[in-house]
Design a protein around this motif. Structure first.
Motif, PDB file in Angstrom:
ATOM      1  N   SER A   1       0.955  -1.346   0.108  1.00  0.00           N
ATOM      2  CA  SER A   1      -0.037   0.151   0.075  1.00  0.00           C
ATOM      3  C   SER A   1       0.904   1.455  -0.238  1.00  0.00           C
ATOM      4  O   SER A   1       1.748   1.133   1.114  1.00  0.00           O
ATOM      5  N   ALA A   2       0.719   2.265  -1.009  1.00  0.00           N
ATOM      6  CA  ALA A   2       1.519   3.451  -1.253  1.00  0.00           C
ATOM      7  C   ALA A   2       1.034   4.220   0.124  1.00  0.00           C
ATOM      8  O   ALA A   2       2.081   4.971   0.660  1.00  0.00           O
ATOM      9  N   SER A   3      -0.250   4.109   0.461  1.00  0.00           N
ATOM     10  CA  SER A   3      -0.574   5.143   1.669  1.00  0.00           C
ATOM     11  C   SER A   3       0.159   4.753   2.728  1.00  0.00           C
ATOM     12  O   SER A   3       0.421   5.449   3.810  1.00  0.00           O
ATOM     13  N   GLN A   4      -0.119   3.335   3.049  1.00  0.00           N
ATOM     14  CA  GLN A   4       0.765   2.965   4.378  1.00  0.00           C
ATOM     15  C   GLN A   4       2.096   3.263   4.267  1.00  0.00           C
ATOM     16  O   GLN A   4       2.855   3.642   5.326  1.00  0.00           O
ATOM     17  N   PHE A   5       2.787   2.921   3.183  1.00  0.00           N
ATOM     18  CA  PHE A   5       4.195   3.401   3.098  1.00  0.00           C
ATOM     19  C   PHE A   5       4.441   4.833   3.449  1.00  0.00           C
ATOM     20  O   PHE A   5       5.430   5.290   4.269  1.00  0.00           O
ATOM     21  N   SER A   6       3.584   5.807   2.758  1.00  0.00           N
ATOM     22  CA  SER A   6       3.727   7.154   3.048  1.00  0.00           C
ATOM     23  C   SER A   6       3.739   7.661   4.671  1.00  0.00           C
ATOM     24  O   SER A   6       4.586   8.323   5.225  1.00  0.00           O
TER      25      SER A   6
ATOM     26  N   GLY B   1      10.062  12.234   9.260  1.00  0.00           N
ATOM     27  CA  GLY B   1       9.212  13.295   9.920  1.00  0.00           C
ATOM     28  C   GLY B   1       9.055  14.208   8.641  1.00  0.00           C
ATOM     29  O   GLY B   1       8.703  15.416   8.749  1.00  0.00           O
ATOM     30  N   ILE B   2       8.667  13.409   7.518  1.00  0.00           N
ATOM     31  CA  ILE B   2       8.466  14.180   6.265  1.00  0.00           C
ATOM     32  C   ILE B   2       7.827  13.164   5.294  1.00  0.00           C
ATOM     33  O   ILE B   2       8.509  12.146   5.196  1.00  0.00           O
ATOM     34  N   PRO B   3       7.008  13.628   4.450  1.00  0.00           N
ATOM     35  CA  PRO B   3       6.500  12.656   3.305  1.00  0.00           C
ATOM     36  C   PRO B   3       7.512  12.265   2.362  1.00  0.00           C
ATOM     37  O   PRO B   3       8.223  13.232   2.013  1.00  0.00           O
ATOM     38  N   PRO B   4       7.277  10.955   1.946  1.00  0.00           N
ATOM     39  CA  PRO B   4       8.341  10.732   0.912  1.00  0.00           C
ATOM     40  C   PRO B   4       8.769  11.491  -0.174  1.00  0.00           C
ATOM     41  O   PRO B   4       9.886  11.798  -0.716  1.00  0.00           O
ATOM     42  N   ALA B   5       7.675  12.031  -1.044  1.00  0.00           N
ATOM     43  CA  ALA B   5       7.646  12.815  -2.054  1.00  0.00           C
ATOM     44  C   ALA B   5       8.403  14.126  -1.562  1.00  0.00           C
ATOM     45  O   ALA B   5       9.205  14.561  -2.688  1.00  0.00           O
TER      46      ALA B   5
END
Length: 299
Positions: free
Chosen positions: A265-270, A278-282
């Motif tokens: 899940s990309a959302s779980q990863f984020s 401490g910051i979103p991956p993108a």
């Protein structure tokens, strides 16, 4: 001149910027003239000595700061986050790292007359203050860098003395477990190696426990005592550290990297990534790439 001052001068003479291997097997030196950003990596079994400046490390939720004259011992592959805290152009951060070999530790134990025995679980990392008994052989080891013809003969003898001093010190019980093939720490070390080799795949704790000769509850209890995390948390940290590395190296989008390191899940990863870094991956990818392009220091 104090022993610590001599150690600082010896490291300064033989180190370059960053983490540098030396002509002495298993010995590396570290030097930095400025504080660093937090970086995550997997530390194997090492003796880490701070001669000047300080470094901050994070293992799970446990913080450890090593100032000049202090050292840390790690005995298994630990996912640590660390950063150089105190460093400057006139007083750079100076340190050394000596890789600890279980086979050599076991040989020293045999010479000491130690009998194989299992010990209570202990953490995979511990720190201490340099004493004269440990500082002296470390200095003699560094002095061999100026007498390269003596390295092959004398370095192994001095290394054994360093291991002996560590085994006799506060970290002795922890190192004994690393050396003994059937100790709980050795079994946890095998479990860690298994997770590291297959971290992308789903983790079945029951199967892993069977492979290392432990019950699932015993594996969970001792694994957490050593690493500060459960096996599943350890696997997650490995996935996130690999994702962090790939983002910094311009390797694909955050979503593609999430699936590449084992997330479904990309959302779980984020969410997990933000909890750790401490910051979103993108956003972190953009920040990391900006730093690589412009050499900026980001706190």
């Amino acid at each position: 001149m104090t022993g610590l001052s001599r150690l600082q001068q010896a490291i300064a003479r033989h180190s370059g910027d960053g983490f540098c291997a030396t002509a002495i097997p298993r010995l590396a030196l570290m030097r930095s003239e400025k504080p660093s950003n937090a970086s995550a990596s997997v530390f194997e079994a090492w003796l880490l000595v701070v001669a000047q400046g300080s470094v901050r490390m994070l293992l799970g939720t446990e913080h450890c700061e090593l100032a000049a004259g202090h050292y840390a011992v790690t005995t298994v592959d630990l996912p640590l986050s660390g950063r150089i805290h105190q460093a400057g152009a006139t007083r750079p951060y100076l340190g050394l790292a000596l890789s600890l070999q279980p086979a050599m530790l076991a040989d020293v134990l045999l010479q000491m007359g130690e009998q194989a025995r299992d010990l209570p679980p202990s953490a995979g990392m511990a720190s201490g203050t340099l004493c004269t008994q440990l500082l002296d052989p470390l200095m003699r080891l560094l002095e061999l860098l100026e007498q390269s013809h003596d390295i092959a003969m004398l370095a192994p003898l001095i290394e054994r003395e360093i291991l002996y001093r560590l085994l006799c010190g506060p970290q002795g019980a922890m190192l004994r477990q690393l050396a003994l093939a059937d100790s709980r720490l050795s079994r946890i070390s095998r479990a860690i190696a298994r997770i590291r080799g297959t971290y992308i795949q789903p983790l079945r704790v029951g199967t892993l426990a069977h492979e290392v000769g432990m019950s699932p509850s015993s594996l969970h209890r001792h694994f957490k005592a050593v690493t500060g995390m459960s096996p599943l948390q350890y696997q997650k940290r490995l996935r996130l550290q690999e994702a962090h590395r790939r983002l910094a190296n311009h390797q694909d989008s955050a979503a593609r990297i999430a699936f590449a390191v084992g997330y479904e899940s990309a959302s779980q990863f984020s969410r997990d990534y933000r909890n750790v870094f401490g910051i979103p991956p993108a956003r972190d990818a953009a920040r990391l790439r900006h730093r690589l392009l412009h050499g900026d220091r980001l706190d």
